[in-house]
Design a protein around this motif. Structure first.
Motif, PDB file in Angstrom:
ATOM      1  N   MET A   1      38.015  10.803  47.892  1.00 40.85           N
ATOM      2  CA  MET A   1      38.357  12.161  46.998  1.00 40.85           C
ATOM      3  C   MET A   1      39.662  11.787  46.333  1.00 40.85           C
ATOM      4  N   ASN A   2      39.539  11.767  44.921  1.00 35.85           N
ATOM      5  CA  ASN A   2      40.594  11.693  44.131  1.00 35.85           C
ATOM      6  C   ASN A   2      41.401  12.905  43.517  1.00 35.85           C
ATOM      7  N   TYR A   3      41.348  14.105  44.414  1.00 40.43           N
ATOM      8  CA  TYR A   3      41.827  15.230  43.749  1.00 40.43           C
ATOM      9  C   TYR A   3      42.388  16.077  45.049  1.00 40.43           C
ATOM     10  N   GLN A   4      43.282  16.978  44.583  1.00 44.90           N
ATOM     11  CA  GLN A   4      43.874  17.862  45.682  1.00 44.90           C
ATOM     12  C   GLN A   4      43.483  19.132  45.346  1.00 44.90           C
ATOM     13  N   ILE A   5      43.355  20.113  46.387  1.00 42.28           N
ATOM     14  CA  ILE A   5      42.855  21.528  46.205  1.00 42.28           C
ATOM     15  C   ILE A   5      43.873  22.357  45.783  1.00 42.28           C
ATOM     16  N   GLU A   6      43.874  23.140  44.435  1.00 44.52           N
ATOM     17  CA  GLU A   6      44.574  23.676  43.850  1.00 44.52           C
ATOM     18  C   GLU A   6      44.466  25.235  44.098  1.00 44.52           C
ATOM     19  N   LEU A   7      45.467  26.275  43.616  1.00 44.52           N
ATOM     20  CA  LEU A   7      45.279  27.409  43.804  1.00 44.52           C
ATOM     21  C   LEU A   7      44.159  28.053  43.213  1.00 44.52           C
ATOM     22  N   ARG A   8      43.803  27.482  42.039  1.00 47.08           N
ATOM     23  CA  ARG A   8      42.729  27.831  41.203  1.00 47.08           C
ATOM     24  C   ARG A   8      41.381  27.591  41.889  1.00 47.08           C
ATOM     25  N   HIS A   9      41.307  26.510  42.842  1.00 47.76           N
ATOM     26  CA  HIS A   9      40.055  26.368  43.585  1.00 47.76           C
ATOM     27  C   HIS A   9      39.866  27.720  44.500  1.00 47.76           C
ATOM     28  N   LEU A  10      41.006  28.081  45.182  1.00 45.45           N
ATOM     29  CA  LEU A  10      40.910  29.361  46.017  1.00 45.45           C
ATOM     30  C   LEU A  10      40.582  30.573  45.343  1.00 45.45           C
ATOM     31  N   HIS A  11      40.953  30.755  44.020  1.00 44.12           N
ATOM     32  CA  HIS A  11      40.858  31.825  43.338  1.00 44.12           C
ATOM     33  C   HIS A  11      39.289  31.942  42.881  1.00 44.12           C
ATOM     34  N   TYR A  12      38.783  30.727  42.307  1.00 46.76           N
ATOM     35  CA  TYR A  12      37.524  30.672  42.051  1.00 46.76           C
ATOM     36  C   TYR A  12      36.748  30.866  43.224  1.00 46.76           C
ATOM     37  N   PHE A  13      37.072  30.627  44.459  1.00 47.35           N
ATOM     38  CA  PHE A  13      36.090  30.858  45.837  1.00 47.35           C
ATOM     39  C   PHE A  13      36.310  32.536  45.902  1.00 47.35           C
ATOM     40  N   LYS A  14      37.348  32.842  45.737  1.00 47.83           N
ATOM     41  CA  LYS A  14      37.516  34.451  46.214  1.00 47.83           C
ATOM     42  C   LYS A  14      36.812  35.330  45.361  1.00 47.83           C
ATOM     43  N   VAL A  15      36.358  34.948  44.113  1.00 49.99           N
ATOM     44  CA  VAL A  15      35.800  35.501  43.174  1.00 49.99           C
ATOM     45  C   VAL A  15      34.362  35.507  43.193  1.00 49.99           C
ATOM     46  N   LEU A  16      33.850  34.416  43.588  1.00 47.35           N
ATOM     47  CA  LEU A  16      32.483  34.096  44.038  1.00 47.35           C
ATOM     48  C   LEU A  16      32.068  34.675  45.184  1.00 47.35           C
ATOM     49  N   ALA A  17      33.002  34.696  46.209  1.00 48.97           N
ATOM     50  CA  ALA A  17      32.756  35.278  47.591  1.00 48.97           C
ATOM     51  C   ALA A  17      32.767  36.827  47.599  1.00 48.97           C
ATOM     52  N   GLU A  18      33.393  37.363  46.677  1.00 51.62           N
ATOM     53  CA  GLU A  18      33.207  38.710  45.982  1.00 51.62           C
ATOM     54  C   GLU A  18      31.850  39.164  45.332  1.00 51.62           C
ATOM     55  N   GLU A  19      31.623  38.206  44.571  1.00 46.92           N
ATOM     56  CA  GLU A  19      30.565  38.364  43.861  1.00 46.92           C
ATOM     57  C   GLU A  19      29.272  38.087  44.384  1.00 46.92           C
ATOM     58  N   LEU A  20      29.129  37.050  45.162  1.00 44.75           N
ATOM     59  CA  LEU A  20      27.824  36.346  45.639  1.00 44.75           C
ATOM     60  C   LEU A  20      26.873  36.141  44.575  1.00 44.75           C
ATOM     61  N   HIS A  21      27.412  35.702  43.283  1.00 44.04           N
ATOM     62  CA  HIS A  21      26.597  35.532  42.344  1.00 44.04           C
ATOM     63  C   HIS A  21      27.249  34.681  41.217  1.00 44.04           C
ATOM     64  N   PHE A  22      26.776  33.507  41.130  1.00 48.82           N
ATOM     65  CA  PHE A  22      27.320  32.481  40.347  1.00 48.82           C
ATOM     66  C   PHE A  22      27.849  32.877  38.747  1.00 48.82           C
ATOM     67  N   ARG A  23      26.626  33.603  38.241  1.00 44.82           N
ATOM     68  CA  ARG A  23      27.044  33.845  36.851  1.00 44.82           C
ATOM     69  C   ARG A  23      27.770  34.884  36.840  1.00 44.82           C
ATOM     70  N   ARG A  24      28.007  35.891  37.597  1.00 46.69           N
ATOM     71  CA  ARG A  24      28.573  37.166  37.367  1.00 46.69           C
ATOM     72  C   ARG A  24      30.070  36.477  37.912  1.00 46.69           C
ATOM     73  N   ALA A  25      30.316  35.625  38.707  1.00 39.32           N
ATOM     74  CA  ALA A  25      31.720  35.062  39.228  1.00 39.32           C
ATOM     75  C   ALA A  25      32.395  34.342  37.899  1.00 39.32           C
ATOM     76  N   ALA A  26      31.307  33.596  37.419  1.00 39.57           N
ATOM     77  CA  ALA A  26      31.840  32.726  36.307  1.00 39.57           C
ATOM     78  C   ALA A  26      32.281  33.608  35.056  1.00 39.57           C
ATOM     79  N   GLU A  27      31.472  34.618  34.809  1.00 40.57           N
ATOM     80  CA  GLU A  27      31.736  35.584  33.799  1.00 40.57           C
ATOM     81  C   GLU A  27      33.211  36.177  33.873  1.00 40.57           C
ATOM     82  N   ARG A  28      33.508  36.921  35.500  1.00 41.74           N
ATOM     83  CA  ARG A  28      34.822  37.261  35.634  1.00 41.74           C
ATOM     84  C   ARG A  28      36.039  36.182  35.393  1.00 41.74           C
TER      85      ARG A  28
END
Length: 300
Positions: A1-28
């Motif tokens: 693994m050549n990357y570290q978890i950043e705050l943006r990863h957790l932000h993306y996770f949070k939005v997807l966990a709220e939407e439970l829909h990849f397209r809607r989450a990506a649009e947000r």
């Protein structure tokens, strides 16, 4: 693994966990859907476990995902709190405080507490929200409130509490009620009446306490209406819709056409408490608690 978890990863996770829909989450998030999928995959590889269950129609959280969502919600709430506190300090203010309360707190302690707080720290920002007990507990645990004035049976794990005032109950009747001026109240005389009560949404434990009053009296009340607002109860009683049982302290501060008949002879009591999250690092916490200890009334 050549990357570290950043705050943006957790932000993306949070939005997807709220939407439970990849397209809607990506649009947000204003990113392409493949980019979102890639970020989530990196997060799952980092934690070495699936966070979402996916099929062609549905997206849902795994048990690990549910846990992470709760922690991420807490994290982002705390980050928002840090931002707010830094901004207030930059403005020369000690802090901002978010207070939740139920109606009886306004009569019992809140005005005096706020006056003293403003006197000591004129520039402090205070936000007040009248909320049910249950919502306050949920927000306190997430650090979305700094303090809550509630009536509950037990303090949840993770929260601390101080008892403010222990009340007996009072029967609320229209001024025109035949028994409005009675000196010694017998609840049996009111068992045919319709009652207007605080609902379970106000507080489940408080509702059960009130229902225990009727159980001790040996009758099941006819509950005409339920609400979470004290003034609504008093106005409905004044209009003859029914009668009510409320904490005695609520008779202070409301100018309505009802009479309060004290029920000091029954054993049930209800306690107004101040709750806060023991992990809350808001610098205003200690200030408010210091003031409260000076002005808190003795229990009755």
């Amino acid at each position: 693994m050549n990357y570290q978890i950043e705050l943006r990863h957790l932000h993306y996770f949070k939005v997807l966990a709220e939407e439970l829909h990849f397209r809607r989450a990506a649009e947000r998030l204003f990113i392409a859907q493949p980019g979102l999928s890639r970020q989530i995959k990196q997060l799952e590889e980092f934690y070495q476990t699936p966070l979402f269950l996916r099929d062609k129609r549905n997206v849902s959280l795994t048990n690990a995902g549910v846990y992470l969502k709760n922690e991420v919600d807490f994290l982002f709430n705390h980050l928002n709190s840090i931002k707010t506190q830094v901004e207030k300090i930059a403005e020369g203010k000690i802090t901002s405080l978010k207070l939740g309360f139920i109606g009886s707190a306004v009569q019992a302690i809140l005005p005096e507490l706020l006056a003293n707080l403003k006197h000591q720290q004129p520039l402090i920002d205070i936000t007040l929200n009248e909320l049910s007990n249950e919502i306050q507990l949920e927000m306190l645990l997430k650090n979305e409130l700094d303090f809550g004035f509630v009536r509950i049976k037990e303090t949840p794990i993770g929260l601390q509490s101080i008892s403010i005032l222990t009340d007996h109950f009072a029967l609320v009747v229209p001024k025109s009620h035949p028994l409005a001026k009675t000196k010694k109240v017998n609840l049996q005389d009111f068992k045919q009446e319709s009652f207007i009560l605080f609902s379970k949404e106000y507080s489940k434990s408080y509702y059960e306490l009130v229902m225990s009053i009727f159980q001790d009296q040996g009758f099941q009340p006819h509950v005409a209406l339920k609400t979470v607002n004290a003034l609504s109860i008093f106005n409905l009683v004044a209009q003859g819709i029914g009668i009510a049982i409320v904490p005695s302290s609520l008779k202070k501060g409301y100018h309505t056409h009802v009479d309060f008949l004290e029920l000091q002879h029954i054993p049930q009591r209800t306690t107004l408490s101040l709750l806060w999250n023991q992990n809350n690092r808001n610098p205003g916490i200690e200030l408010l608690l210091e003031i409260l200890k000076k002005i808190c009334p003795k229990e009755s």
